[in-house]
Write an enzyme that holds these catalytic residues in place. Structure first.
Site, PDB file in Angstrom:
ATOM      1  N   HIS A 241      -2.080-101.949 -11.894  1.00 14.15           N
ATOM      2  CA  HIS A 241      -2.071-100.779 -10.995  1.00 14.15           C
ATOM      3  C   HIS A 241      -2.661 -99.539 -11.681  1.00 14.15           C
ATOM      4  O   HIS A 241      -3.539 -98.868 -11.159  1.00 14.15           O
ATOM      5  CB  HIS A 241      -0.636-100.433 -10.583  1.00 14.15           C
ATOM      6  CG  HIS A 241       0.172-101.550 -10.024  1.00 14.15           C
ATOM      7  ND1 HIS A 241       0.168-101.893  -8.683  1.00 14.15           N
ATOM      8  CD2 HIS A 241       1.040-102.399 -10.621  1.00 14.15           C
ATOM      9  CE1 HIS A 241       1.002-102.897  -8.478  1.00 14.15           C
ATOM     10  NE2 HIS A 241       1.542-103.236  -9.626  1.00 14.15           N
ATOM     11  N   ASP A 242      -2.112 -99.214 -12.855  1.00 10.36           N
ATOM     12  CA  ASP A 242      -2.439 -97.947 -13.513  1.00 10.36           C
ATOM     13  C   ASP A 242      -3.881 -97.888 -13.993  1.00 10.36           C
ATOM     14  O   ASP A 242      -4.502 -96.812 -13.995  1.00 10.36           O
ATOM     15  CB  ASP A 242      -1.488 -97.713 -14.694  1.00 10.36           C
ATOM     16  CG  ASP A 242      -0.051 -97.570 -14.230  1.00 10.36           C
ATOM     17  OD1 ASP A 242       0.851 -97.846 -15.038  1.00 10.36           O
ATOM     18  OD2 ASP A 242       0.177 -97.183 -13.055  1.00 10.36           O
TER      19      ASP A 242
END
Ligand code: RIB
Ligand code: CA
Length: 312
Positions: A241-242
């Protein structure tokens, strides 16, 4: 050159995100601040120091921030996803950093870095938004030195930590609401809806592992995370995600965004931490704050960008 401050709760996908910033020649990573989240603040801070050492970036100052949410403390962390220490139990295998913390707290470090920067800085927030909310509340003058906020968080079609809420927002809904609904800094929100679609598979991971020592270590550190996502995705892959959020910060427009007002449920019911985007054409409130929500992208382009950078 993109100047970045990354506020983070490493965390496996945070580690990919930090590595991406460290290895990108078009990024000036001016500082890293840590926050509670995936694991407790002591562990997220230790992990941030060690990941930067792993990437050969002990020059980057690190400062610890909030160890709990603004208003309603809770003990929920994501150890079952990232491991007890936040790095699949392998944090101690990483190089210990010879230079430690910046000797100040996260908000003070962000204020100093923003003041000192000759150009506006992009703040990438990839954990709970507690530090960012505190920064903007206590030091509103820094807004002019922030190019934009790029935030990994929220989900318009459901959550991950609960049916309604994504983990970063759910971890501190009051902070998230302050930042997403009340502030005026240009903001790009990279939601769970899109990051899950950017999942990478075992072929991608094998290529990264074969690319060299950093890639090999990143994949090894992913063990617990990979087990979690094997069940969640139904195949051998992970959702970083990040790193998708940092990729957008590095290459604006990599993700396709739509401007919409966003509310955050700060109640104590089952929807706590839910992000509610107002997709109506004519909003009832006059000129509500709009944030740029990343809901689509060329997924293969995102995956290729991440691999090409991380694999060097
Ligand atoms: O929901 C995903 C987010 O929560 C990511 O930032 C992950 O690191 C966790 O913090
Ligand atoms: Ca994170």
């Amino acid at each position: 050159m993109t100047r970045l401050i990354i506020d983070t709760d490493p965390g496996i996908d945070d580690t990919y995100a930090l590595a991406l910033a460290c290895v990108s020649p078009d990024v000036d990573l001016v500082g890293v601040t840590t926050v509670f989240g995936n694991v407790g603040l002591a562990n997220t801070t230790r992990n941030a120091l060690r990941v930067l050492a792993l990437c050969g970036r002990e020059d980057v100052p690190v400062a610890a921030g909030a160890d709990r949410p603004l208003v309603h403390p809770h003990g929920h962390r994501a150890r079952q996803v990232h491991g007890e220490d936040g790095l699949s139990g392998m944090s101690d295998t990483l190089p210990r950093r010879t230079t430690g913390l910046a000797g100040t707290d996260a908000v003070s470090l962000m204020v100093r870095l923003l003041d000192e920067s000759p150009e506006p800085v992009t703040i990438v927030a990839i954990g709970p938004l507690t530090n960012v909310a505190l920064l903007l509340a206590a030091h509103p003058a820094v807004r002019s030195k922030i190019e934009r906020l790029v935030i990994m968080g929220g989900g318009l079609d459901g959550g991950n930590v609960t049916a309604a809420a994504e983990f970063n927002i759910w971890s501190d809904p009051e902070a998230a609401r302050r930042v997403l609904a009340e502030e005026s800094v240009p903001t790009t929100l990279v939601t769970l809806d899109l990051t899950v679609r950017c999942a990478v598979d075992s072929t991608w991971l094998d290529r990264l592992a074969a690319s060299g020592p950093l890639g090999d270590t990143l994949v090894k550190l992913s063990a617990t995370y990979r087990s979690h996502y094997r069940l969640s995705l139904g195949y051998d892959g992970v959702v970083i995600h990040d790193a998708v959020a940092v990729a957008e910060a590095i290459r604006p427009g990599l993700l396709r965004t739509t401007g919409m007002p966003v509310e955050v449920d700060c109640g104590q019911g089952p929807a706590r931490g839910m992000t509610i985007a107002d997709r109506r054409e004519h909003h009832t409130r006059d000129s509500p704050r709009r944030i740029d929500i990343a809901l689509d992208a060329n997924l293969d382009e995102v995956r290729a960008f991440l691999l090409s950078r991380l694999a060097g």
